[in-house]
Scaffold this motif. Sequence first.
Motif, PDB file in Angstrom:
ATOM      1  N   THR A 146       0.830  -1.201   0.000  1.00 48.27           N
ATOM      2  CA  THR A 146       0.000   0.000   0.000  1.00 48.27           C
ATOM      3  C   THR A 146       0.863   1.249   0.000  1.00 48.27           C
ATOM      4  O   THR A 146       0.523   2.254  -0.639  1.00 48.27           O
ATOM      5  N   THR A 147       2.004   1.200   0.696  1.00 50.99           N
ATOM      6  CA  THR A 147       2.954   2.314   0.643  1.00 50.99           C
ATOM      7  C   THR A 147       3.374   2.580  -0.801  1.00 50.99           C
ATOM      8  O   THR A 147       3.398   3.730  -1.258  1.00 50.99           O
ATOM      9  N   GLY A 153       1.588   7.464  -6.336  1.00 49.27           N
ATOM     10  CA  GLY A 153       0.609   8.487  -6.666  1.00 49.27           C
ATOM     11  C   GLY A 153       1.111   9.902  -6.449  1.00 49.27           C
ATOM     12  O   GLY A 153       0.552  10.857  -7.009  1.00 49.27           O
ATOM     13  N   VAL A 154       2.162  10.045  -5.628  1.00 46.49           N
ATOM     14  CA  VAL A 154       2.760  11.372  -5.422  1.00 46.49           C
ATOM     15  C   VAL A 154       4.145  11.446  -6.059  1.00 46.49           C
ATOM     16  O   VAL A 154       4.943  12.326  -5.754  1.00 46.49           O
ATOM     17  N   GLU A 161      10.149  -0.848   0.284  1.00 41.91           N
ATOM     18  CA  GLU A 161      11.229  -0.775   1.258  1.00 41.91           C
ATOM     19  C   GLU A 161      11.221   0.471   2.131  1.00 41.91           C
ATOM     20  O   GLU A 161      11.625   0.425   3.289  1.00 41.91           O
ATOM     21  N   VAL A 162      10.818   1.618   1.574  1.00 42.23           N
ATOM     22  CA  VAL A 162      11.009   2.874   2.298  1.00 42.23           C
ATOM     23  C   VAL A 162       9.694   3.621   2.443  1.00 42.23           C
ATOM     24  O   VAL A 162       8.638   3.169   1.996  1.00 42.23           O
ATOM     25  N   SER A 163       9.757   4.784   3.070  1.00 42.78           N
ATOM     26  CA  SER A 163       8.601   5.635   3.314  1.00 42.78           C
ATOM     27  C   SER A 163       8.672   6.824   2.356  1.00 42.78           C
ATOM     28  O   SER A 163       9.642   6.981   1.617  1.00 42.78           O
ATOM     29  N   CYS A 164       7.646   7.677   2.398  1.00 39.10           N
ATOM     30  CA  CYS A 164       7.669   8.815   1.477  1.00 39.10           C
ATOM     31  C   CYS A 164       6.823   9.949   2.003  1.00 39.10           C
ATOM     32  O   CYS A 164       6.026   9.797   2.931  1.00 39.10           O
ATOM     33  N   ARG A 165       7.017  11.098   1.357  1.00 37.78           N
ATOM     34  CA  ARG A 165       6.146  12.251   1.560  1.00 37.78           C
ATOM     35  C   ARG A 165       5.867  12.880   0.203  1.00 37.78           C
ATOM     36  O   ARG A 165       6.758  12.997  -0.645  1.00 37.78           O
ATOM     37  N   GLY A 166       4.631  13.244  -0.003  1.00 33.92           N
ATOM     38  CA  GLY A 166       4.251  13.954  -1.217  1.00 33.92           C
ATOM     39  C   GLY A 166       3.107  14.883  -0.895  1.00 33.92           C
ATOM     40  O   GLY A 166       2.052  14.445  -0.413  1.00 33.92           O
ATOM     41  N   VAL A 171       3.613   8.822   4.177  1.00 39.90           N
ATOM     42  CA  VAL A 171       3.332   7.391   4.318  1.00 39.90           C
ATOM     43  C   VAL A 171       4.545   6.735   4.967  1.00 39.90           C
ATOM     44  O   VAL A 171       5.642   6.757   4.408  1.00 39.90           O
ATOM     45  N   ILE A 172       4.346   6.171   6.143  1.00 39.28           N
ATOM     46  CA  ILE A 172       5.397   5.432   6.848  1.00 39.28           C
ATOM     47  C   ILE A 172       5.215   3.950   6.532  1.00 39.28           C
ATOM     48  O   ILE A 172       4.142   3.375   6.756  1.00 39.28           O
TER      49      ILE A 172
END
Length: 252
Positions: A146-147, A153-154, A161-166, A171-172
Amino acid sequence: MKFFRASLFVVAGLLLLGYVFTTRMPGSAAPGLSAPQPSAPPAEPAFGVQSPAASPVAPSPPHVPYSGPQRFEYVRTDSAPVGAGRIWRYRIAVEETSGVAPEEFAQAVERILAERRSWIAKGNVGFRRVAADPSDLTIHLATPATTDKLCSGVGVQTKGEVSCRGGRTIVINLARWQLAVPWYADARDEYRAMVVNHEVGHFLGNGHVRCPRPGGLAPVMQTQTYGLEGCVRNPWPYPDGKTLVTGPVGSD
Protein backbone atom coordinates in the motif's frame (compact mmCIF):
# COMPACT_ATOMS: atom_id res chain seq x y z
CA MET A 1 39.98 -93.51 67.72
CA LYS A 2 43.11 -92.23 65.95
CA PHE A 3 41.35 -92.74 62.64
CA PHE A 4 38.34 -90.72 63.88
CA ARG A 5 40.54 -87.79 65.03
CA ALA A 6 42.39 -87.84 61.71
CA SER A 7 39.08 -87.73 59.85
CA LEU A 8 38.02 -84.69 61.90
CA PHE A 9 41.25 -82.90 61.01
CA VAL A 10 40.67 -83.64 57.28
CA VAL A 11 37.06 -82.39 57.38
CA ALA A 12 38.11 -79.23 59.27
CA GLY A 13 40.82 -78.55 56.73
CA LEU A 14 38.46 -78.93 53.82
CA LEU A 15 35.96 -76.54 55.45
CA LEU A 16 38.70 -73.97 56.07
CA LEU A 17 39.90 -74.22 52.45
CA GLY A 18 36.33 -73.75 51.16
CA TYR A 19 35.92 -70.63 53.30
CA VAL A 20 39.09 -69.10 51.86
CA PHE A 21 37.92 -69.64 48.25
CA THR A 22 34.34 -68.40 48.78
CA THR A 23 35.06 -65.31 50.90
CA ARG A 24 35.07 -62.09 48.72
CA MET A 25 37.97 -59.66 48.69
CA PRO A 26 37.01 -56.05 49.30
CA GLY A 27 35.47 -54.68 46.16
CA SER A 28 34.94 -58.07 44.50
CA ALA A 29 31.54 -59.25 43.34
CA ALA A 30 29.35 -61.48 45.34
CA PRO A 31 28.65 -64.84 43.67
CA GLY A 32 26.18 -64.36 40.79
CA LEU A 33 26.42 -60.49 40.80
CA SER A 34 28.50 -58.04 38.83
CA ALA A 35 30.75 -55.78 40.81
CA PRO A 36 29.22 -52.29 41.16
CA GLN A 37 30.90 -49.78 38.88
CA PRO A 38 31.84 -46.30 40.09
CA SER A 39 29.41 -43.60 38.90
CA ALA A 40 30.62 -41.75 35.81
CA PRO A 41 31.03 -37.99 36.28
CA PRO A 42 28.37 -35.86 34.56
CA ALA A 43 29.23 -35.21 30.93
CA GLU A 44 30.61 -31.74 30.31
CA PRO A 45 28.60 -29.67 27.80
CA ALA A 46 30.23 -29.12 24.46
CA PHE A 47 32.46 -26.05 24.36
CA GLY A 48 30.46 -22.94 23.68
CA VAL A 49 27.09 -24.73 23.92
CA GLN A 50 24.62 -23.85 26.64
CA SER A 51 21.93 -26.10 27.95
CA PRO A 52 18.46 -25.24 26.63
CA ALA A 53 17.43 -23.86 30.01
CA ALA A 54 20.35 -21.44 30.04
CA SER A 55 20.06 -20.30 26.44
CA PRO A 56 18.64 -16.78 26.08
CA VAL A 57 15.49 -16.64 24.00
CA ALA A 58 15.61 -13.85 21.44
CA PRO A 59 12.29 -12.11 20.91
CA SER A 60 10.67 -12.94 17.62
CA PRO A 61 10.44 -10.05 15.18
CA PRO A 62 6.89 -8.81 14.74
CA HIS A 63 4.94 -10.19 11.83
CA VAL A 64 4.60 -7.64 9.04
CA PRO A 65 1.98 -8.29 6.37
CA TYR A 66 3.23 -7.28 2.93
CA SER A 67 -0.13 -6.00 1.75
CA GLY A 68 -3.40 -4.87 3.23
CA PRO A 69 -6.91 -3.82 2.23
CA GLN A 70 -5.90 -0.19 1.50
CA ARG A 71 -8.52 0.94 4.01
CA PHE A 72 -7.44 3.19 6.86
CA GLU A 73 -8.69 3.78 10.37
CA TYR A 74 -8.35 7.40 11.43
CA VAL A 75 -7.61 8.44 14.99
CA ARG A 76 -10.51 10.50 16.26
CA THR A 77 -8.81 12.35 19.08
CA ASP A 78 -6.98 15.65 19.35
CA SER A 79 -3.66 16.33 21.05
CA ALA A 80 -2.38 19.44 22.77
CA PRO A 81 -0.32 21.71 20.51
CA VAL A 82 3.47 21.57 20.88
CA GLY A 83 6.03 24.11 19.71
CA ALA A 84 5.48 27.75 18.83
CA GLY A 85 4.71 29.90 15.84
CA ARG A 86 2.99 28.13 12.95
CA ILE A 87 1.10 25.12 14.35
CA TRP A 88 0.65 22.45 11.69
CA ARG A 89 -2.45 20.30 12.15
CA TYR A 90 -2.02 16.64 11.28
CA ARG A 91 -4.21 13.55 11.17
CA ILE A 92 -3.18 9.94 11.83
CA ALA A 93 -4.37 7.02 9.69
CA VAL A 94 -3.38 3.35 10.12
CA GLU A 95 -4.12 0.69 7.52
CA GLU A 96 -6.53 -1.99 8.68
CA THR A 97 -4.99 -5.43 9.44
CA SER A 98 -1.55 -3.84 9.91
CA GLY A 99 -1.34 -5.24 13.45
CA VAL A 100 -0.67 -1.80 14.93
CA ALA A 101 -3.36 -0.05 16.96
CA PRO A 102 -4.08 3.42 15.55
CA GLU A 103 -3.88 5.07 18.98
CA GLU A 104 -0.51 3.40 19.59
CA PHE A 105 0.90 4.83 16.36
CA ALA A 106 -0.66 8.23 17.09
CA GLN A 107 0.92 8.40 20.53
CA ALA A 108 4.33 7.44 19.15
CA VAL A 109 4.17 10.18 16.50
CA GLU A 110 2.96 12.68 19.09
CA ARG A 111 5.89 11.90 21.41
CA ILE A 112 8.39 12.26 18.55
CA LEU A 113 7.07 15.61 17.37
CA ALA A 114 6.84 16.93 20.94
CA GLU A 115 10.50 16.09 21.72
CA ARG A 116 12.63 19.16 22.35
CA ARG A 117 15.14 17.80 19.78
CA SER A 118 12.53 17.54 17.01
CA TRP A 119 11.59 20.30 14.55
CA ILE A 120 9.99 22.36 17.33
CA ALA A 121 13.52 23.28 18.47
CA LYS A 122 13.58 25.69 15.51
CA GLY A 123 11.35 27.96 17.58
CA ASN A 124 8.82 28.94 14.93
CA VAL A 125 7.05 25.67 14.16
CA GLY A 126 4.68 23.42 16.08
CA PHE A 127 2.27 20.52 15.66
CA ARG A 128 -1.13 19.40 16.81
CA ARG A 129 -3.02 16.20 16.04
CA VAL A 130 -6.63 16.82 15.05
CA ALA A 131 -9.55 14.41 14.91
CA ALA A 132 -10.95 15.65 11.61
CA ASP A 133 -10.37 18.09 8.80
CA PRO A 134 -9.43 20.85 8.28
CA SER A 135 -5.86 19.60 8.56
CA ASP A 136 -2.54 20.37 6.93
CA LEU A 137 -1.06 16.89 6.81
CA THR A 138 -2.00 13.22 7.15
CA ILE A 139 0.55 10.71 8.44
CA HIS A 140 -0.28 7.17 7.32
CA LEU A 141 1.10 3.85 8.53
CA ALA A 142 0.74 1.40 5.63
CA THR A 143 1.87 -2.06 4.53
CA PRO A 144 4.70 -2.12 1.98
CA ALA A 145 2.38 -2.78 -0.99
CA THR A 146 0.00 0.00 0.00
CA THR A 147 2.95 2.31 0.64
CA ASP A 148 4.10 1.68 -2.93
CA LYS A 149 0.66 2.51 -4.29
CA LEU A 150 0.21 5.70 -2.28
CA CYS A 151 3.76 6.90 -2.87
CA SER A 152 3.66 6.24 -6.61
CA GLY A 153 0.61 8.49 -6.67
CA VAL A 154 2.76 11.37 -5.42
CA GLY A 155 5.66 10.54 -7.72
CA VAL A 156 7.88 8.52 -5.35
CA GLN A 157 8.99 4.92 -5.98
CA THR A 158 9.38 3.11 -2.66
CA LYS A 159 9.75 -0.50 -3.93
CA GLY A 160 8.26 -1.97 -0.77
CA GLU A 161 11.23 -0.77 1.26
CA VAL A 162 11.01 2.87 2.30
CA SER A 163 8.60 5.63 3.31
CA CYS A 164 7.67 8.81 1.48
CA ARG A 165 6.15 12.25 1.56
CA GLY A 166 4.25 13.95 -1.22
CA GLY A 167 2.26 17.15 -0.78
CA ARG A 168 0.06 16.86 2.32
CA THR A 169 0.62 13.09 2.57
CA ILE A 170 3.24 11.19 4.56
CA VAL A 171 3.33 7.39 4.32
CA ILE A 172 5.40 5.43 6.85
CA ASN A 173 6.24 1.94 5.61
CA LEU A 174 4.98 -0.65 8.13
CA ALA A 175 8.01 -2.90 7.51
CA ARG A 176 10.43 -0.13 8.44
CA TRP A 177 8.31 0.95 11.43
CA GLN A 178 8.30 -2.59 12.82
CA LEU A 179 11.73 -3.89 11.75
CA ALA A 180 13.86 -0.75 11.27
CA VAL A 181 17.13 -1.34 9.34
CA PRO A 182 20.26 -3.27 10.41
CA TRP A 183 22.15 -0.20 11.69
CA TYR A 184 19.16 0.66 13.90
CA ALA A 185 18.34 -2.97 14.79
CA ASP A 186 19.04 -2.42 18.50
CA ALA A 187 17.29 0.95 18.58
CA ARG A 188 13.93 0.61 16.87
CA ASP A 189 12.43 3.61 18.69
CA GLU A 190 15.29 5.76 17.44
CA TYR A 191 14.65 4.62 13.89
CA ARG A 192 10.98 5.50 14.27
CA ALA A 193 11.91 8.97 15.46
CA MET A 194 14.30 9.35 12.54
CA VAL A 195 11.79 8.34 9.85
CA VAL A 196 9.02 10.55 11.24
CA ASN A 197 11.37 13.54 11.57
CA HIS A 198 12.77 12.87 8.09
CA GLU A 199 9.39 12.80 6.35
CA VAL A 200 8.00 15.71 8.37
CA GLY A 201 11.22 17.54 7.47
CA HIS A 202 10.30 17.11 3.79
CA PHE A 203 6.84 18.52 4.53
CA LEU A 204 8.51 21.55 6.11
CA GLY A 205 10.51 22.12 2.94
CA ASN A 206 13.82 20.40 3.72
CA GLY A 207 15.58 18.36 1.04
CA HIS A 208 18.08 15.53 1.33
CA VAL A 209 21.60 16.16 2.58
CA ARG A 210 24.65 13.92 2.91
CA CYS A 211 26.90 12.88 5.78
CA PRO A 212 29.00 15.97 6.62
CA ARG A 213 32.08 14.03 7.76
CA PRO A 214 32.99 10.46 8.79
CA GLY A 215 32.28 9.94 12.48
CA GLY A 216 29.94 12.93 12.69
CA LEU A 217 26.26 12.75 13.49
CA ALA A 218 24.07 11.88 10.53
CA PRO A 219 21.66 14.71 9.65
CA VAL A 220 18.05 13.65 9.99
CA MET A 221 17.55 14.69 6.33
CA GLN A 222 20.24 12.23 5.26
CA THR A 223 18.73 9.05 3.77
CA GLN A 224 19.69 6.98 6.80
CA THR A 225 17.40 4.13 5.75
CA TYR A 226 19.81 3.43 2.89
CA GLY A 227 23.00 3.80 4.94
CA LEU A 228 25.03 6.08 7.16
CA GLU A 229 27.91 6.95 4.77
CA GLY A 230 30.37 6.84 7.66
CA CYS A 231 28.26 9.00 9.96
CA VAL A 232 26.85 8.01 13.35
CA ARG A 233 23.12 7.32 13.40
CA ASN A 234 21.00 10.20 14.69
CA PRO A 235 17.19 10.47 14.80
CA TRP A 236 16.87 14.18 15.64
CA PRO A 237 17.20 17.38 13.56
CA TYR A 238 18.44 19.26 16.66
CA PRO A 239 20.26 16.60 18.75
CA ASP A 240 21.23 19.10 21.45
CA GLY A 241 17.89 20.91 21.30
CA LYS A 242 19.55 24.00 19.78
CA THR A 243 21.65 23.36 16.68
CA LEU A 244 20.44 21.86 13.41
CA VAL A 245 22.70 19.07 12.15
CA THR A 246 22.96 19.24 8.38
CA GLY A 247 25.36 18.45 5.55
CA PRO A 248 26.06 18.94 1.87
CA VAL A 249 23.04 18.87 -0.41
CA GLY A 250 22.24 15.34 -1.47
CA SER A 251 20.39 13.85 -4.41
CA ASP A 252 16.75 12.79 -4.16
